[in-house]
Scaffold this motif. Structure first.
Motif, PDB file in Angstrom:
ATOM      1  N   ARG A   6       0.825  -1.197  -0.112  1.00  0.00           N
ATOM      2  CA  ARG A   6      -0.075   0.237   0.100  1.00  0.00           C
ATOM      3  C   ARG A   6       0.750   1.357   0.119  1.00  0.00           C
ATOM      4  O   ARG A   6       0.435   2.247  -0.548  1.00  0.00           O
ATOM      5  N   ASN A   7       2.150   1.215   0.816  1.00  0.00           N
ATOM      6  CA  ASN A   7       2.716   2.435   0.825  1.00  0.00           C
ATOM      7  C   ASN A   7       4.246   2.451  -0.303  1.00  0.00           C
ATOM      8  O   ASN A   7       4.903   2.952  -0.237  1.00  0.00           O
ATOM      9  N   ARG A   8       3.976   1.485  -1.031  1.00  0.00           N
ATOM     10  CA  ARG A   8       5.020   1.484  -2.257  1.00  0.00           C
ATOM     11  C   ARG A   8       6.526   1.404  -1.441  1.00  0.00           C
ATOM     12  O   ARG A   8       7.578   1.974  -2.079  1.00  0.00           O
ATOM     13  N   CYS A   9       6.448   0.845  -0.690  1.00  0.00           N
ATOM     14  CA  CYS A   9       7.804   0.580  -0.103  1.00  0.00           C
ATOM     15  C   CYS A   9       8.165  -0.984   0.142  1.00  0.00           C
ATOM     16  O   CYS A   9       7.181  -1.865   0.406  1.00  0.00           O
ATOM     17  N   GLY A  10       9.606  -1.622  -0.246  1.00  0.00           N
ATOM     18  CA  GLY A  10       9.526  -2.984  -0.092  1.00  0.00           C
ATOM     19  C   GLY A  10       9.814  -3.311   1.420  1.00  0.00           C
ATOM     20  O   GLY A  10       9.912  -2.566   2.190  1.00  0.00           O
ATOM     21  N   LEU A  11       9.732  -4.700   1.711  1.00  0.00           N
ATOM     22  CA  LEU A  11      10.227  -5.122   3.034  1.00  0.00           C
ATOM     23  C   LEU A  11      11.665  -5.285   3.235  1.00  0.00           C
ATOM     24  O   LEU A  11      12.356  -5.385   2.070  1.00  0.00           O
ATOM     25  N   PRO A  12      12.211  -4.961   4.135  1.00  0.00           N
ATOM     26  CA  PRO A  12      13.691  -4.907   4.385  1.00  0.00           C
ATOM     27  C   PRO A  12      14.560  -6.444   4.057  1.00  0.00           C
ATOM     28  O   PRO A  12      13.543  -7.382   4.292  1.00  0.00           O
ATOM     29  N   LYS A  13      15.663  -6.384   3.592  1.00  0.00           N
ATOM     30  CA  LYS A  13      16.322  -7.616   3.226  1.00  0.00           C
ATOM     31  C   LYS A  13      16.243  -8.712   4.509  1.00  0.00           C
ATOM     32  O   LYS A  13      15.966  -9.689   4.319  1.00  0.00           O
ATOM     33  N   SER A  14      16.269  -8.020   5.593  1.00  0.00           N
ATOM     34  CA  SER A  14      16.571  -8.771   6.763  1.00  0.00           C
ATOM     35  C   SER A  14      15.226  -9.427   7.138  1.00  0.00           C
ATOM     36  O   SER A  14      15.035 -10.744   7.713  1.00  0.00           O
ATOM     37  N   PHE A  15      14.157  -9.094   6.698  1.00  0.00           N
ATOM     38  CA  PHE A  15      12.920  -9.629   6.875  1.00  0.00           C
ATOM     39  C   PHE A  15      12.236 -10.590   5.747  1.00  0.00           C
ATOM     40  O   PHE A  15      11.917 -11.429   5.870  1.00  0.00           O
ATOM     41  N   ARG A  16      12.700 -10.130   4.619  1.00  0.00           N
ATOM     42  CA  ARG A  16      12.492 -10.904   3.403  1.00  0.00           C
ATOM     43  C   ARG A  16      13.328 -12.489   3.493  1.00  0.00           C
ATOM     44  O   ARG A  16      12.662 -13.455   2.871  1.00  0.00           O
ATOM     45  N   ARG A  17      14.167 -12.415   3.955  1.00  0.00           N
ATOM     46  CA  ARG A  17      15.044 -13.654   3.942  1.00  0.00           C
ATOM     47  C   ARG A  17      14.493 -14.785   4.949  1.00  0.00           C
ATOM     48  O   ARG A  17      14.924 -15.654   4.751  1.00  0.00           O
TER      49      ARG A  17
END
Length: 91
Positions: A40-51
Motif C-alpha cells: 500500500r505504501n510502495r515500499c519494499g520489505l527490508p532484506k533482513s525480513f524477506r530472508r
C-alpha cells in the motif's frame, strides 16, 4: 523512517516473537499484514525480513524449527520451508 517502515519493523519483531513461542498462525498473519502495508505504501520489505519469509505459505522461517538452512559450495544459502518451497541467495 516513515510510519510504514516503523510498522513493518514492529510486525517483523512480532512475527519473530510469535514463532519463538510456537504460534505459527499468528506469525503468518503478521507477515501477511507486513506485506500488505509494504504494498500500500510502495515500499519494499527490508532484506533482513524477506530472508526469513516463505514466499509460498507466508510462514516466518526459523532455522531448525520450520525451515532448513544449508550452504552450498558455490557461495549460496539454500532455504527450504516445511511446505516444500525452496529459496536460494548468495552470501
Amino acid at each position: 523512517m516513515g510510519i510504514a517502515e516503523e510498522r513493518i519493523t514492529r510486525l517483523h519483531q512480532l512475527a519473530h516473537e510469535a514463532t519463538a513461542s510456537g504460534d505459527f498462525d499468528l506469525a503468518r498473519e503478521y507477515v501477511r499484514l507486513a506485506r500488505r502495508v509494504a504494498e500500500r505504501n510502495r515500499c519494499g520489505l527490508p532484506k533482513s525480513f524477506r530472508r526469513f519469509i516463505c514466499d509460498e505459505c507466508d510462514a516466518y522461517l526459523r532455522p531448525g524449527v520450520n525451515a532448513r538452512f544449508r550452504t552450498q559450495s558455490g557461495g549460496h544459502v539454500v532455504v527450504r520451508c516445511d511446505c516444500g518451497a525452496t529459496k536460494r541467495y548468495p552470501y
